[in-house]
Motif scaffolding. Structure first.
Motif, mmCIF file in Angstrom:
data_model
loop_
_atom_site.group_PDB
_atom_site.id
_atom_site.type_symbol
_atom_site.label_atom_id
_atom_site.label_comp_id
_atom_site.label_asym_id
_atom_site.label_seq_id
_atom_site.Cartn_x
_atom_site.Cartn_y
_atom_site.Cartn_z
ATOM 1 N N UNK A 208 -42.070 -12.832 0.638
ATOM 2 C CA UNK A 208 -42.607 -11.376 1.235
ATOM 3 C C UNK A 208 -41.264 -11.020 1.999
ATOM 4 N N UNK A 209 -40.943 -9.644 1.484
ATOM 5 C CA UNK A 209 -39.590 -8.938 1.750
ATOM 6 C C UNK A 209 -39.786 -8.071 2.978
ATOM 7 N N UNK A 210 -39.201 -8.456 3.864
ATOM 8 C CA UNK A 210 -39.112 -7.555 5.349
ATOM 9 C C UNK A 210 -37.800 -6.986 5.659
ATOM 10 N N UNK A 211 -37.152 -7.719 6.544
ATOM 11 C CA UNK A 211 -35.936 -7.227 6.776
ATOM 12 C C UNK A 211 -35.641 -6.946 8.220
ATOM 13 N N UNK A 212 -34.563 -6.364 8.721
ATOM 14 C CA UNK A 212 -34.500 -6.366 10.148
ATOM 15 C C UNK A 212 -35.281 -5.109 10.574
ATOM 16 N N UNK A 213 -35.545 -3.969 10.101
ATOM 17 C CA UNK A 213 -36.160 -2.935 10.368
ATOM 18 C C UNK A 213 -37.631 -3.270 10.595
ATOM 19 N N UNK A 214 -38.307 -3.939 9.625
ATOM 20 C CA UNK A 214 -39.647 -4.347 9.463
ATOM 21 C C UNK A 214 -39.708 -5.317 10.547
ATOM 22 N N UNK A 215 -38.827 -6.371 10.923
ATOM 23 C CA UNK A 215 -39.070 -7.413 12.066
ATOM 24 C C UNK A 215 -39.025 -6.651 13.350
ATOM 25 N N UNK A 216 -38.199 -5.647 13.324
ATOM 26 C CA UNK A 216 -38.293 -5.041 14.720
ATOM 27 C C UNK A 216 -39.140 -3.958 15.015
ATOM 28 N N UNK A 217 -39.965 -3.637 13.955
ATOM 29 C CA UNK A 217 -41.085 -2.978 14.216
ATOM 30 C C UNK A 217 -42.312 -3.861 14.851
ATOM 31 N N UNK A 218 -42.260 -4.991 14.423
ATOM 32 C CA UNK A 218 -43.219 -5.979 14.928
ATOM 33 C C UNK A 218 -43.121 -6.358 16.430
ATOM 34 N N UNK A 219 -41.774 -6.377 16.830
ATOM 35 C CA UNK A 219 -41.482 -6.654 18.007
ATOM 36 C C UNK A 219 -40.187 -7.753 18.231
ATOM 37 N N UNK A 220 -40.150 -8.608 19.261
ATOM 38 C CA UNK A 220 -39.093 -9.773 19.395
ATOM 39 C C UNK A 220 -39.172 -10.736 18.513
#
Length: 348
Positions: free
Chosen positions: A153-165
């Motif tokens: 499942x490809x995310x990345x820093x922007x996706x992770x930051x959009x979720x929260x900490x």
């Protein structure tokens, strides 16, 4: 040698080989040893947290339905007991709980395996988490689903930051529903390599399993290969005065030999065990005596004496592994303090 003797010798070798295979298959394993099967070849260090055991040790009733505040309080209590210092998830726990549907409040265990090529976070999620539910949560949060159910499942820093900490290790995921395991990494290509290990197309880490087996079933632990241990626990990290004192203490204790591995774990009730591996089993008994003496004396580079932090309850060796059983004094953070250098009794 006669043909009859050759045939007899061959038969003996076949029996010995069969017995060795049977022993390996039947030898007792531990959750930590099993988790290391997800660590790729080249892994130099692994950090372990038995979250189910930590919850039991602390008498905590947090779970999948707990609030973010309750999860944070649990992680804080675990840190105060020196049981979460090996985890990569401490600062991510509340966000994981509310946004991903799992966290240290519900995980069975966690292993962070690191090498020069990358890092993988392996998490045992238990039987109660629905992987269909988890997949939907990831998709809703912006992760791109793989073509294969057990792909990345490809995310990345922007996706992770959009979720929260979230820690960087939680940028990309692989969901192994049939194993009850979630894998994560900050690099999608490295996670693909880990999946090759899972599928039997690449080798798992070699050499850390014996250390982990000798350690037993800790609540939290660090396992290092020899190169990492000899660099990161080295007295060379201390100042010149501490190094000179260390040289005198080692000379008085007796010869010690270079380490080929090091592990340390914390156990229910607070005890700590250190396992130090040397190359030659013949050297282990002498090293056990010398290192036990070093562990009971001054702690140059750390400050004060090791006795300020713990007492050495037992020391011995089995094969290449040296075991030191330690009992921390109240309030001492032995596991977190002594898994980074300088550590005199782990000198190479």
């Amino acid at each position: 040698m006669s043909r009859r003797a050759v045939a007899a010798l061959a038969a003996v070798l076949v029996v010995v080989a069969a017995a060795l295979v049977a022993w390996r298959l039947l030898a007792p394993t531990t959750p930590l040893v099993d988790a290391l099967a997800y660590a790729p070849d080249g892994t130099s260090r692994a950090s372990w947290t038995d979250w189910e055991g930590v919850r039991r040790e602390l008498g905590s009733d947090v779970g999948a339905g707990s609030s973010a505040e309750e999860v944070d309080a649990f992680v804080t209590e675990a840190f105060s007991s020196d049981l979460s210092s090996m985890s990569a998830l401490g600062t991510s726990a509340a966000t994981m709980q509310t946004e991903l549907g799992f966290s240290p409040a519900s995980l069975d265990w966690e292993l962070l395996a690191q090498s020069a090529d990358g890092a993988v976070e392996a998490m045992g999620v238990g039987e109660d988490l629905s992987f269909d539910y988890l997949a939907q949560r990831l998709e809703d949060a912006g992760w791109t689903a793989p073509e294969d159910d057990e792909g990345v499942w490809v995310g990345g820093p922007d996706v992770a930051a959009g979720v929260g900490s979230l820690t960087p290790e939680l940028q990309h995921f692989a969901l192994l529903a049939d194993r009850g395991v979630v894998l994560a990494s900050d690099e999608a290509p490295y996670l693909e390599q880990v999946l090759e290990v899972v599928n039997g197309d690449a080798d798992a880490a070699d050499g850390l399993g014996d250390l982990a087996s000798a350690l037993g079933e800790p609540l939290a632990a660090a396992v290092y290969d020899g190169a990492y241990a000899c660099e990161h626990l080295a007295m060379a990290r201390a100042d010149e005065a501490a190094q000179a004192e260390a040289d005198q203490l080692v000379a008085a204790a007796g010869d010690v030999h270079p380490l080929t591995g090091f592990a340390m774990g914390a156990f229910p009730g607070g005890d700590v065990r250190a396992v130090l591996e040397v190359e030659d089993a013949d050297d282990a008994p002498g090293d056990a005596d010398a290192r036990a003496q070093l562990a009971a004396g001054p702690a140059p580079g750390q400050g004060g004496d090791f006795a300020d932090r713990f007492s050495v309850e037992a020391a011995g060796s089995d094969g290449r592994e040296i075991t030191l059983d330690l009992r921390p004094v109240e309030g001492a953070y032995v596991l977190s303090d002594l898994t980074s250098g300088p550590v005199l009794f782990a000198t190479c």
